[in-house]
Write a protein that holds these residues in place. Structure first.
Motif, PDB file in Angstrom:
ATOM      1  N   GLU A  49      -1.005 -15.463  -2.324  1.00  0.00           N
ATOM      2  CA  GLU A  49      -0.200 -16.686  -2.241  1.00  0.00           C
ATOM      3  C   GLU A  49      -0.874 -17.852  -2.951  1.00  0.00           C
ATOM      4  OE1 GLU A  49       2.719 -16.187  -0.983  1.00  0.00           O
ATOM      5  OE2 GLU A  49       2.228 -14.208  -0.182  1.00  0.00           O
ATOM      6  N   ARG A 106     -17.879  -4.079   6.196  1.00  0.00           N
ATOM      7  CA  ARG A 106     -16.469  -4.473   6.345  1.00  0.00           C
ATOM      8  C   ARG A 106     -16.073  -5.611   5.404  1.00  0.00           C
ATOM      9  NH1 ARG A 106     -13.480  -2.352  10.787  1.00  0.00           N
ATOM     10  NH2 ARG A 106     -14.750  -0.960  12.048  1.00  0.00           N
ATOM     11  N   TYR A 161      -9.911 -11.650   6.449  1.00  0.00           N
ATOM     12  CA  TYR A 161      -8.888 -10.923   5.695  1.00  0.00           C
ATOM     13  C   TYR A 161      -7.748 -11.867   5.318  1.00  0.00           C
ATOM     14  CZ  TYR A 161      -5.652  -7.112   4.494  1.00  0.00           C
ATOM     15  OH  TYR A 161      -4.774  -6.271   3.847  1.00  0.00           O
ATOM     16  N   TYR A 166       8.996 -14.577   2.627  1.00  0.00           N
ATOM     17  CA  TYR A 166       7.597 -14.866   2.251  1.00  0.00           C
ATOM     18  C   TYR A 166       7.034 -13.769   1.357  1.00  0.00           C
ATOM     19  CZ  TYR A 166       2.763 -16.484   2.916  1.00  0.00           C
ATOM     20  OH  TYR A 166       1.486 -16.948   2.728  1.00  0.00           O
ATOM     21  N   TYR A 223     -22.716  -6.453   4.844  1.00  0.00           N
ATOM     22  CA  TYR A 223     -21.835  -5.951   5.890  1.00  0.00           C
ATOM     23  C   TYR A 223     -20.718  -5.119   5.261  1.00  0.00           C
ATOM     24  CZ  TYR A 223     -18.655  -6.262   9.951  1.00  0.00           C
ATOM     25  OH  TYR A 223     -17.815  -5.987  11.007  1.00  0.00           O
ATOM     26  N   LEU A 232     -12.864 -10.903  11.676  1.00  0.00           N
ATOM     27  CA  LEU A 232     -12.506 -10.113  10.494  1.00  0.00           C
ATOM     28  C   LEU A 232     -11.058 -10.399  10.072  1.00  0.00           C
ATOM     29  CD1 LEU A 232     -13.981  -7.876   8.775  1.00  0.00           C
ATOM     30  CD2 LEU A 232     -12.623  -6.220  10.050  1.00  0.00           C
ATOM     31  N   SER A 233     -10.175 -10.578  11.053  1.00  0.00           N
ATOM     32  CA  SER A 233      -8.775 -10.900  10.734  1.00  0.00           C
ATOM     33  C   SER A 233      -8.675 -12.235  10.005  1.00  0.00           C
ATOM     34  CB  SER A 233      -7.930 -10.989  12.006  1.00  0.00           C
ATOM     35  OG  SER A 233      -7.849  -9.750  12.633  1.00  0.00           O
ATOM     36  N   TYR A 255     -10.252  -2.692  -0.631  1.00  0.00           N
ATOM     37  CA  TYR A 255      -8.869  -2.397  -0.237  1.00  0.00           C
ATOM     38  C   TYR A 255      -7.884  -3.269  -1.004  1.00  0.00           C
ATOM     39  CZ  TYR A 255      -5.013  -1.277   2.966  1.00  0.00           C
ATOM     40  OH  TYR A 255      -3.831  -0.845   3.513  1.00  0.00           O
ATOM     41  N   LEU A 256      -8.282  -4.515  -1.224  1.00  0.00           N
ATOM     42  CA  LEU A 256      -7.352  -5.447  -1.868  1.00  0.00           C
ATOM     43  C   LEU A 256      -7.536  -5.500  -3.385  1.00  0.00           C
ATOM     44  CD1 LEU A 256      -7.324  -8.315   0.799  1.00  0.00           C
ATOM     45  CD2 LEU A 256      -5.593  -6.540   0.410  1.00  0.00           C
ATOM     46  N   ARG A 272      -5.040   2.707   9.495  1.00  0.00           N
ATOM     47  CA  ARG A 272      -5.972   2.555   8.378  1.00  0.00           C
ATOM     48  C   ARG A 272      -5.823   1.153   7.778  1.00  0.00           C
ATOM     49  NH1 ARG A 272      -5.606   3.206   2.941  1.00  0.00           N
ATOM     50  NH2 ARG A 272      -7.604   3.417   1.889  1.00  0.00           N
ATOM     51  N   SER A 318      -7.418  -1.280   9.996  1.00  0.00           N
ATOM     52  CA  SER A 318      -8.871  -1.172  10.125  1.00  0.00           C
ATOM     53  C   SER A 318      -9.599  -2.118   9.178  1.00  0.00           C
ATOM     54  CB  SER A 318      -9.317   0.270   9.875  1.00  0.00           C
ATOM     55  OG  SER A 318      -9.210   0.593   8.498  1.00  0.00           O
ATOM     56  N   TYR A 319      -8.925  -2.606   8.152  1.00  0.00           N
ATOM     57  CA  TYR A 319      -9.548  -3.565   7.250  1.00  0.00           C
ATOM     58  C   TYR A 319      -9.505  -4.984   7.823  1.00  0.00           C
ATOM     59  CZ  TYR A 319      -9.600   0.259   4.006  1.00  0.00           C
ATOM     60  OH  TYR A 319      -9.853   1.476   3.436  1.00  0.00           O
ATOM     61  N   GLN A 320      -8.723  -5.156   8.886  1.00  0.00           N
ATOM     62  CA  GLN A 320      -8.500  -6.497   9.418  1.00  0.00           C
ATOM     63  C   GLN A 320      -9.080  -6.707  10.802  1.00  0.00           C
ATOM     64  OE1 GLN A 320      -4.309  -7.662   8.945  1.00  0.00           O
ATOM     65  NE2 GLN A 320      -4.065  -5.867   7.662  1.00  0.00           N
ATOM     66  N   THR A 321      -9.378  -5.632  11.517  1.00  0.00           N
ATOM     67  CA  THR A 321      -9.839  -5.806  12.893  1.00  0.00           C
ATOM     68  C   THR A 321     -10.618  -4.575  13.338  1.00  0.00           C
ATOM     69  OG1 THR A 321      -9.144  -6.220  15.180  1.00  0.00           O
ATOM     70  CG2 THR A 321      -7.689  -4.844  13.849  1.00  0.00           C
ATOM     71  N   ILE A 322     -11.519  -4.785  14.304  1.00  0.00           N
ATOM     72  CA  ILE A 322     -12.227  -3.648  14.886  1.00  0.00           C
ATOM     73  C   ILE A 322     -11.339  -3.000  15.945  1.00  0.00           C
ATOM     74  CG2 ILE A 322     -14.457  -2.902  15.827  1.00  0.00           C
ATOM     75  CD1 ILE A 322     -14.909  -4.619  13.411  1.00  0.00           C
ATOM     76  N   GLU A 362       0.827  -1.215   0.000  1.00  0.00           N
ATOM     77  CA  GLU A 362       0.000   0.000   0.000  1.00  0.00           C
ATOM     78  C   GLU A 362       0.859   1.262   0.000  1.00  0.00           C
ATOM     79  OE1 GLU A 362      -3.139  -0.589  -0.377  1.00  0.00           O
ATOM     80  OE2 GLU A 362      -2.936  -2.743  -0.014  1.00  0.00           O
ATOM     81  N   ASP A 371      -6.537 -12.455   1.624  1.00  0.00           N
ATOM     82  CA  ASP A 371      -5.144 -12.059   1.365  1.00  0.00           C
ATOM     83  C   ASP A 371      -4.328 -13.248   0.869  1.00  0.00           C
ATOM     84  OD1 ASP A 371      -2.754 -10.552   1.417  1.00  0.00           O
ATOM     85  OD2 ASP A 371      -2.382 -11.050   3.509  1.00  0.00           O
ATOM     86  N   CYS A 372      -4.491 -14.373   1.530  1.00  0.00           N
ATOM     87  CA  CYS A 372      -3.739 -15.575   1.158  1.00  0.00           C
ATOM     88  C   CYS A 372      -4.170 -16.058  -0.227  1.00  0.00           C
ATOM     89  CB  CYS A 372      -3.964 -16.660   2.208  1.00  0.00           C
ATOM     90  SG  CYS A 372      -3.066 -18.191   1.907  1.00  0.00           S
TER      91      CYS A 372
END
Lengths: 425, 425
Positions: B114, B140, B105, A147, B138, B101-102, B147-148, A280, A283-287, A114, B109-110
């Motif tokens: 990947e 989020r 994500y 990785y 939702y 949410l994590s 975002y991705l 920021r 924020s896309y991954q957790t509250i 990003e 993401d994976c």
């Protein structure tokens, strides 16, 4: 006597003696483990008061109900306590979940994909991204790079920290270098503490770099002293302020080896601009992080003085284990030229260097008699120790008795491997 | 009376009355908030026994010391308890940190960077990656896609779940579609429960897809019933087994609205092959989840029967708030044609649809008299509600009195916006 001074007969006799010692080890059915840089059961029990410490009072100092959502940056009192830990103000501190590794991964992932400096700043847009990796170092730092496709450049670790002449020369020559990994106090695994001069030069690196550069300052053992005389670490934040490089600095820490390993609190410090960018991304991954656990930790650890007393209780438990290993090394290998080691004043490891080309063999010999050691090479980028020499010893987790037995066995394996090599030469 | 049946004089009279009601609201100095889908203080207090529940016993059933490192998949007893929650065996369940949410994500993401199916399977290698987004939904979920860099295709939500005719048609036509977001029980925000037929068709989607396809099954409100007669949800795992699509299914859940919001335990279920892939991805970011908190949750929640009783205690607290909103809607808007709404049997939201083109205006009117509503459009991909109609109401967090006042104010805003539009037509 030094092995270079042995006559052929003496060498043969020493080798026979080592073979015999090794055979005895093999027959004794050991099952020992020096691989794990994790606290022992008595150590984690020092924090047993954590569960229940809230006594029904789930309100933070500012009235926040920690049982509910909100607050990506963490609780104010946690930001203050752990900010001080990293010599940073609360406003420049983010307190997260249980893993500082997650925070580090987040910084690299965000910078790569990003960008830390707004649109167009993503490192990944360049053809090549490189990182400076002082080694021996922490394998999980190197794994993140590998990785995510970041090339690693190995830099030697010296007694005062990374070889800064090498670091600066590489940085001047190579515009693709984007950062450096540092474990500045009681470095994993050598145990060295970066000197004031090293800290000052690291703070200046962003001024040498061609573009965006980050210092990943993993101060994992910031408070993990074994002796009252342990060297202090200069403030890298102050040094960066002097050098005008504050935006390049990302400091990390956690209570994983202070309270509960894997159930503690991790934190980071950087400029408010950097933290805004990262929050920021987060924020896309957790509250938000687990504020209940943050409040528990603030109530339990309280302040720097109490943390120091708590760490002294840790030291009392693990100091004898470190000393047992060092004593065995000194008794079995001192003055023989069969290896070199540091005597750390804190941290979690003892780093041992065999003669070149023997680390894998020593690890193999140890495994065959039931003593698990960290794989040779694990402390280097790509798992490749160019000298095949470094072995990381982790004495904290086994019992005192097991550490002593494992250290004696390790010495025998070093002797055997070295004498065999010498005899064959 | 329905607004289409009003005479001009009646319309003028109703409008004048609404203007007068609105002016009274403006004068009353409200400060109310229906935006936050979070539990109230009494709700989180239902779990106050969590802190201290271990009573010094930090050992898991298999002897694991939860105070120390290790175990990317979570504690065995947590995997069993939360696996059952998702109708999955422990071996197909991963219990993580505090945020589902994590985990979501991480999967995206994976898969994107990947690959879930080995080398060369990363979605990001294709020029275009698209996702099906039933909406309203939702925000989020949609934010992760945006975002991705994943393009979103909006699909209508119907009373029985996503419009499956539309879903299947899109999937047949567009080979770039890689997945779908689902909140299958008490959907956020409509509150609908996917019908058995919908679940069966969703399980078959991977068979229609051109390549790797994932069902992101966010069962966030799996146990969050408001009434004993709340519709049950069919087992998507069983349906996927029948369809031969087990590898496409990723189920998620958490205790965030069961115990402590943001300090609970999140979990996911998928095939062991998928979990192995994800755990490797996770291993670069963390040593493992907070097992101490997992053990607390297992000791506190115990079993399905006890969880149901605990959720009934939640329902007792929030049911009157839902009913107050529904009563206000029915009294003020029932039979008028000024909007439509669902009467959810569980979950955290009431979804209201204004006449087309009025949602933003209603939210604006409410804000001007001190009533905060979720921004219109927030429940749609890219924040764009094509009909500008949907408004999400969240009644759980404010006090009963505030919910009642906010609902009355909301009704007045809907009346005013609708009658103004009608009068201007």
């Amino acid at each position: 006597m030094h092995i270079d001074q042995l006559s052929d007969a003496e060498l043969a006799q020493r080798l026979a003696s080592a073979e015999s010692d090794y055979a005895a080890l093999a027959a004794s059915g050991l099952s020992l483990d020096l691989t794990r840089g994790k606290p022992g059961a008595q150590q984690v029990a020092l924090s047993d008061a954590l569960d229940g410490i809230l006594q029904g009072d789930y309100r933070a100092a500012d009235g926040t109900d920690v049982r509910n959502y909100g607050g990506l940056f963490g609780l104010p009192e946690a930001r203050e306590l752990f900010g001080a830990w990293l010599d940073a103000p609360a406003a420049e501190t983010l307190v997260g979940g249980n893993a500082s590794l997650s925070l580090m991964y987040t910084v690299i992932d965000c910078a790569l994909n990003e960008g830390l400096r707004g649109p167009g700043s993503a490192w990944g847009q360049a053809e090549r991204v490189r990182f400076l990796c002082p080694a021996p170092g922490y394998d999980r730092h190197f794994s993140i790079c590998q990785y995510l496709g970041i090339e690693m450049l190995t830099v030697p670790m010296l007694a005062e920290g990374p070889d800064m002449d090498a670091v600066e020369a590489l940085l001047r020559d190579d515009p693709s270098i984007r950062g450096i990994w540092c474990v500045p106090r009681f470095s994993n695994p050598t145990g060295c503490v970066y000197s004031d001069a090293t800290v000052e030069r690291i703070a200046g690196l962003a001024n040498l770099a061609d573009g965006d550069f980050v210092v990943m300052w993993d101060n994992a053992y910031a408070v993990h002293t074994l002796y009252p005389d342990a060297p202090r670490l200069a403030s890298v934040r102050a040094a960066c302020a002097r050098a005008g490089t504050a935006d390049s600095l990302f400091q990390f820490g956690s209570t994983s080896k202070v309270t509960f390993a894997g159930a503690g609190v991790a934190f980071m410090a950087s400029t408010t601009g950097n933290l805004d960018t990262l929050s920021r991304h987060l924020s896309y991954q957790t509250i938000g992080p687990d504020k209940v656990n943050q409040l528990r930790h603030v109530r339990f650890l309280r302040d720097a003085e109490n943390i120091a007393a708590h760490m002294e209780a840790h030291a009392t438990l693990i100091r004898p284990r470190f000393e047992a290993v060092l004593r065995a090394l000194e008794e079995g290998l001192g003055g023989t030229g069969m290896g070199r080691w540091e005597t750390p004043r804190g941290g979690y490891f003892i780093a041992f260097d065999t003669l070149p080309g023997l680390a894998r063999e020593v690890v193999r010999l140890a495994a065959e008699v039931g003593v698990s050691l960290t794989p040779a090479g694990a402390t280097f980028p790509y798992g490749e120790d160019p000298r095949d020499s470094n072995i990381r010893l982790a004495p904290t987790f086994p019992s005192q008795q097991d550490v002593e037995a494992a250290a004696r066995a390790f010495v025998t394996c070093v002797q055997l491997a070295t004498l065999r090599q010498k005899a064959a030469a």
